[in-house]
Design an enzyme around this catalytic site. Structure first.
Site, short mmCIF file in Angstrom:
data_model
loop_
_atom_site.label_atom_id
_atom_site.label_comp_id
_atom_site.label_asym_id
_atom_site.label_seq_id
_atom_site.Cartn_x
_atom_site.Cartn_y
_atom_site.Cartn_z
N SER A 24 -31.50 -32.75 49.01
CA SER A 24 -30.73 -33.36 50.09
C SER A 24 -29.29 -32.87 50.17
CB SER A 24 -30.71 -34.89 49.90
OG SER A 24 -32.01 -35.42 50.01
N GLU A 34 0.80 -1.22 0.00
CA GLU A 34 0.00 0.00 0.00
C GLU A 34 0.84 1.28 0.00
OE1 GLU A 34 -3.08 0.56 -0.33
OE2 GLU A 34 -4.07 -1.35 -0.02
#
Length: 678
Positions: free
Chosen positions: A341, A81
């Site tokens: 329980s 680029e």
């Protein structure tokens, strides 16, 4: 004279140049600047910095902090680029001149002269690329950016804002969406595709225009080969790599906990949790698999923690994070449910600490009434006299209610709160039914309670956010009581194909089969599993032992190849048989229970209660009336005769002194007398 004119012209030229330079400086300095910081999505990370979940920004775009980016990608990006990025001042005059000449020659823009800085300026302003006015604006902003920021800072903005197709912005969102990975390490093919995409993010989207994406990627690879960034061989090999054909989902592990983290600290953009991403993913898969074959509205929740540090390593709030019949958006680790329980082990531990019982203490499981409350066992049967160890392993209700009556429900509530739990009582009154699950508790709180058992009776807050594990421990049980409870629970029969005595665990099923539980621990970790319907309606046939326990053991198998060993007994622990216990501990007798008469129960008619008899050389004759054979005869808690079909027998081997004679029939009903032999 000529010299003076020349000097004057030179001075005028320099003055005009200086004035122009100053005007240019003022023009650049006066550039309106868009915000330099871009909004990025909130991230939730695991204990090792791995992504658990990410969120979009307000406009629905996936834009994340770049983090660590592969240096080879940066080199490729700059080479393709903007080769002179590190040396120009925001505008590459050579590239601009080339682009201008091509535009004049062709009557329009053919190639771009934009630098990476100019592209960053365009991204910051969401401006166009092809109009001269747009170019002029980008040039001005690019010059201003170069004055205020470093090259690396400008590149960071580009890597945060560059478009990669659809609602994906930034390099990190792109690598997660297209490759399912972080940008720290990329292949040449991956890097080349990511260089090419921002130039035309919609026409090169791999999921929609795969061929165009491949052509653009290969063009980048060819140029990298020509520039010497890649070898010809590496570029050719990279072209053989497939282009992704679909977007990958962004990470969404521990979604309920991630939502809680954001709600807890809404302003933070990063949340570091104690969760282990690998384990979390495995347990989420386990939870989804666990509900297959169950009714469509049934969900599951799992919490697993390191009880040594208090770090929560996995938290699964539902079988799937969705709005279907299972109500997956509801975090069932935080829902108040009846624990069934699963509170019994703590109550037994409290009884051990108070000197009310010992694991080998005999306790009577027979019909009993406390005022208007008459507890029943889950199966409706009675076992008669048995040890506390057997009563806990069989999860009998009557023995635990008898102990709860002696201890007091308020003391249980206090113990839970000191353990860091937040129980809620129906009607704000603690009755004896709390021992059987008549209370609201979350799965997270239950795991914290079992972590205290695993730690030798010391409770510490479990936590899921890093940096919060520094609380001092709070003792709730003695070391010996906690070990005794764990030793009993480790002796429970494990699920099929699971190893024995590796976990101390307990299951539970709430009233009406609304909740199925399993909680357990080894020497290092603790976990809890809940199964049920989020709306609290019953799940017929659901039992903790059948549904939740296998998931508990499988969760530990996902965690590590072998469990850590449970601890050895503390030196102060009393490990003896029933007969060797001090007399008050051999048999538990409550203070206020009234045992209901059972017209069919056995009755000892010889010897009579309190009798003093001479020793019988051939054995003590005994006789029972009623009950259902076969009978079991016991002396001082030890079986003497079993399977006796007739009502009379002879008990051999009794020596001088006090003895308790017991008989238990086939239905578990019992009778006993105390005698003395001279």
């Amino acid at each position: 004279m000529r010299a003076h004119r020349w000097l004057f012209a030179l001075a005028l030229t320099l003055g005009l140049a200086a004035g122009g330079r100053d005007a240019l400086d003022r023009w650049i300095d006066a550039t309106p600047m868009p915000p330099l910081l871009s909004a990025t999505g909130t991230e939730v990370l695991d204990r090792d910095g791995r992504t658990l979940r990410v969120y979009t920004v307000a406009d629905g775009r996936w834009r994340l902090e770049p983090g660590q980016v592969d240096a080879a990608f940066i080199d490729m990006l700059i080479a393709y680029e903007d080769r002179r990025y590190r040396s120009h001042f925001g505008v590459d005059l050579r590239a601009m001149l080339r682009a201008a000449m091509q535009a004049v020659w062709n009557g329009g823009i053919v190639s771009g002269g934009s630098t990476l800085t100019m592209q960053t300026a365009r991204l910051m302003e969401d401006g166009s690329t092809g109009q001269w006015a747009g170019k002029a604006r980008q040039i001005r902003l690019a010059l201003a950016l170069e004055r205020r920021l470093t090259k690396d800072q400008i590149l960071q903005i580009y890597l945060t804002r560059a478009p990669y197709g659809g609602n994906i912005e930034g390099i990190r969102g792109a690598t997660l969406a297209w490759f399912g990975k972080e940008p720290a390490r990329l292949t040449p093919a991956e890097a080349a595709l990511l260089v090419a995409l921002p130039q035309s993010p919609e026409t090169r989207r791999p999921d929609r225009h795969r061929d165009a994406a491949r052509v653009a990627r290969d063009r980048v690879l060819d140029r990298m080969a020509r520039q010497g960034i890649l070898s010809d061989e590496a570029a050719s090999a990279a072209k053989l790599d497939p282009v992704p054909s679909a977007r990958r989902p962004f990470p969404a592990l521990a979604p309920h906990l991630a939502d809680r983290a954001i709600a807890d600290a809404p302003g933070a953009l990063r949340h570091d949790l104690t969760i282990d991403a690998r384990l979390q993913a495995q347990l989420e898969t386990l939870a989804a698999r666990a509900v297959r074959g169950l009714p469509s509205a049934v969900s599951v929740a799992i919490v697993l923690a390191d009880h040594r540090s208090g770090d929560i390593l996995a938290s699964v709030g539902s079988a799937g994070y969705d709005s279907g019949a299972r109500q997956g958006f509801v975090d069932m680790t935080q829902a108040l449910r009846s624990p069934g329980s699963t509170l019994k082990p703590v109550i037994y531990g409290m009884a051990f600490d108070r000197g009310l019982a010992h694991p080998q203490t005999l306790i009577n499981d027979a019909p009993v009434r406390f005022g208007g409350y008459a507890p029943q066992n889950f199966d409706g049967h009675f076992r008669g006299e048995l040890t506390v160890t057997d009563a806990l392993r069989q999860s009998l209700n009557i023995p635990i209610v008898r102990l709860m009556d002696e201890i007091g429900p308020a003391h249980l509530m206090d113990t839970m709160r000191r353990a860091g739990m937040h129980p809620e009582l129906p009607g704000d009154h603690a009755g004896l039914a709390v021992a059987l699950g008549g209370i609201g508790i979350t799965l997270s709180d239950m795991v914290q309670l079992y972590a205290a058992l695993a730690r030798g009776g010391e409770a510490i807050p479990l936590h899921w956010r890093q940096g919060e594990g520094d609380a001092s421990p709070t003792p709730i049980l003695s070391r010996s009581a906690a070990w005794q409870v764990g030793d009993i629970l480790a002796g429970l029969t494990p699920p099929p194909n699971a190893p024995s005595r590796t976990l101390a665990y307990k299951t539970g099923t709430s009233y009406g089969h609304r909740d199925a539980w399993a909680l357990g621990y080894d020497g290092a970790h603790v976990a809890g599993v809940w199964i049920g319907r989020p709306d609290g309606t019953p799940v017929p046939g659901a039992f903790g032992g059948d549904l939740a326990a296998p998931i508990l053991f499988e969760a530990f198998q996902r965690l590590k190849p072998a469990p850590d060993p449970l601890p050895a007994p503390p030196p102060e622990t009393l490990i003896v048989s029933t007969a060797e216990l001090p007399q008050p501990l051999r048999r538990f007798t409550g203070r206020s229970a009234v045992f209901a008469p059972d017209p069919g129960a056995p009755e000892l008619i010889f010897p009579p209660e309190g009798a003093t008899l001479a020793e019988f050389g051939a054995g003590l004759p005994v006789k029972v009336r009623g009950g259902k054979p076969p009978y079991t005869w016991m002396a001082n808690g030890q079986p003497m005769l079993t399977g006796v079909q007739v009502p009379q027998a002879s008990l051999p081997g009794l020596g001088a002194g006090f003895s308790q004679i017991s008989v238990i029939d086939a239905l578990g009903r019992s009778a006993r007398v105390n005698i003395r032999l001279d």
